[in-house]
Motif scaffolding. Structure first.
Motif, PDB file in Angstrom:
ATOM      1  N   GLU A   1      80.997  47.710  44.217  1.00  0.00           N
ATOM      2  CA  GLU A   1      80.020  47.776  45.314  1.00  0.00           C
ATOM      3  C   GLU A   1      79.572  49.222  45.556  1.00  0.00           C
ATOM      4  OE1 GLU A   1      77.592  46.398  48.365  1.00  0.00           O
ATOM      5  OE2 GLU A   1      78.674  45.271  46.848  1.00  0.00           O
ATOM      6  N   ARG A   2      80.516  50.168  45.471  1.00  0.00           N
ATOM      7  CA  ARG A   2      80.165  51.567  45.662  1.00  0.00           C
ATOM      8  C   ARG A   2      79.208  52.053  44.577  1.00  0.00           C
ATOM      9  NH1 ARG A   2      80.194  56.201  43.795  1.00  0.00           N
ATOM     10  NH2 ARG A   2      81.294  55.578  41.944  1.00  0.00           N
ATOM     11  N   ARG A   3      79.459  51.670  43.344  1.00  0.00           N
ATOM     12  CA  ARG A   3      78.559  52.061  42.254  1.00  0.00           C
ATOM     13  C   ARG A   3      77.171  51.464  42.443  1.00  0.00           C
ATOM     14  NH1 ARG A   3      83.056  51.100  38.978  1.00  0.00           N
ATOM     15  NH2 ARG A   3      82.239  49.061  38.414  1.00  0.00           N
TER      16      ARG A   3
ATOM     17  N   ARG B   1      82.091  41.990  49.363  1.00  0.00           N
ATOM     18  CA  ARG B   1      82.818  42.774  50.358  1.00  0.00           C
ATOM     19  C   ARG B   1      83.855  41.922  51.080  1.00  0.00           C
ATOM     20  NH1 ARG B   1      77.434  45.452  51.042  1.00  0.00           N
ATOM     21  NH2 ARG B   1      76.854  43.467  51.931  1.00  0.00           N
TER      22      ARG B   1
ATOM     23  N   LEU C   1      85.518  46.710  45.470  1.00  0.00           N
ATOM     24  CA  LEU C   1      84.970  47.794  46.294  1.00  0.00           C
ATOM     25  C   LEU C   1      84.355  48.892  45.438  1.00  0.00           C
ATOM     26  CD1 LEU C   1      87.664  48.127  49.095  1.00  0.00           C
ATOM     27  CD2 LEU C   1      85.359  47.184  49.288  1.00  0.00           C
TER      28      LEU C   1
ATOM     29  N   THR D   1      75.758  50.537  45.261  1.00  0.00           N
ATOM     30  CA  THR D   1      75.112  51.203  46.390  1.00  0.00           C
ATOM     31  C   THR D   1      74.653  52.599  46.004  1.00  0.00           C
ATOM     32  OG1 THR D   1      76.479  49.963  47.937  1.00  0.00           O
ATOM     33  CG2 THR D   1      75.447  51.960  48.763  1.00  0.00           C
ATOM     34  N   GLY D   2      75.485  53.331  45.275  1.00  0.00           N
ATOM     35  CA  GLY D   2      75.107  54.669  44.819  1.00  0.00           C
ATOM     36  C   GLY D   2      73.877  54.637  43.935  1.00  0.00           C
TER      37      GLY D   2
END
Length: 92
Positions: A31-33, A70, A28, A35-36
């Motif tokens: 994935e956040r990095r 995800r 997760l 997306t950022g």
């Protein structure tokens, strides 16, 4: 079941739970990095770009990404919670 075997099984369940949950959280975070980075790149794009639709398409493709990561994260977290619950019940 002997006390030693019960304790060993409880420890194994808790170790599996911690490992699965840490792996899920790592997926997760990755994935956040990602997306950022995609959102930052999109927000820093020049506002007068020649084809804004292509820019939006590239952003959507970057955000859609790999759904396997995800799904894997969700499964790992669920396995972690299940193993922790099982370890707790065995330890009772």
């Amino acid at each position: 079941m002997s006390d030693t075997a019960q304790t060993a099984l409880t420890v194994v369940c808790h170790l599996v739970a911690v490992s699965a949950q840490l792996a899920g959280l790592a997926l997760l975070a990755r994935e956040r990095r990602r997306t950022g980075t995609a959102l930052r790149r999109w927000s820093e794009a020049t506002p007068g770009a020649p084809d804004p639709a292509a820019d939006r398409t590239a952003l959507v493709e970057a955000l859609r990404g790999n759904s396997f990561d995800r799904s894997s994260a969700i499964v790992l977290l669920a396995v972690g919670f299940g193993a922790a619950a099982l370890g707790h019940l065995i330890g009772l």
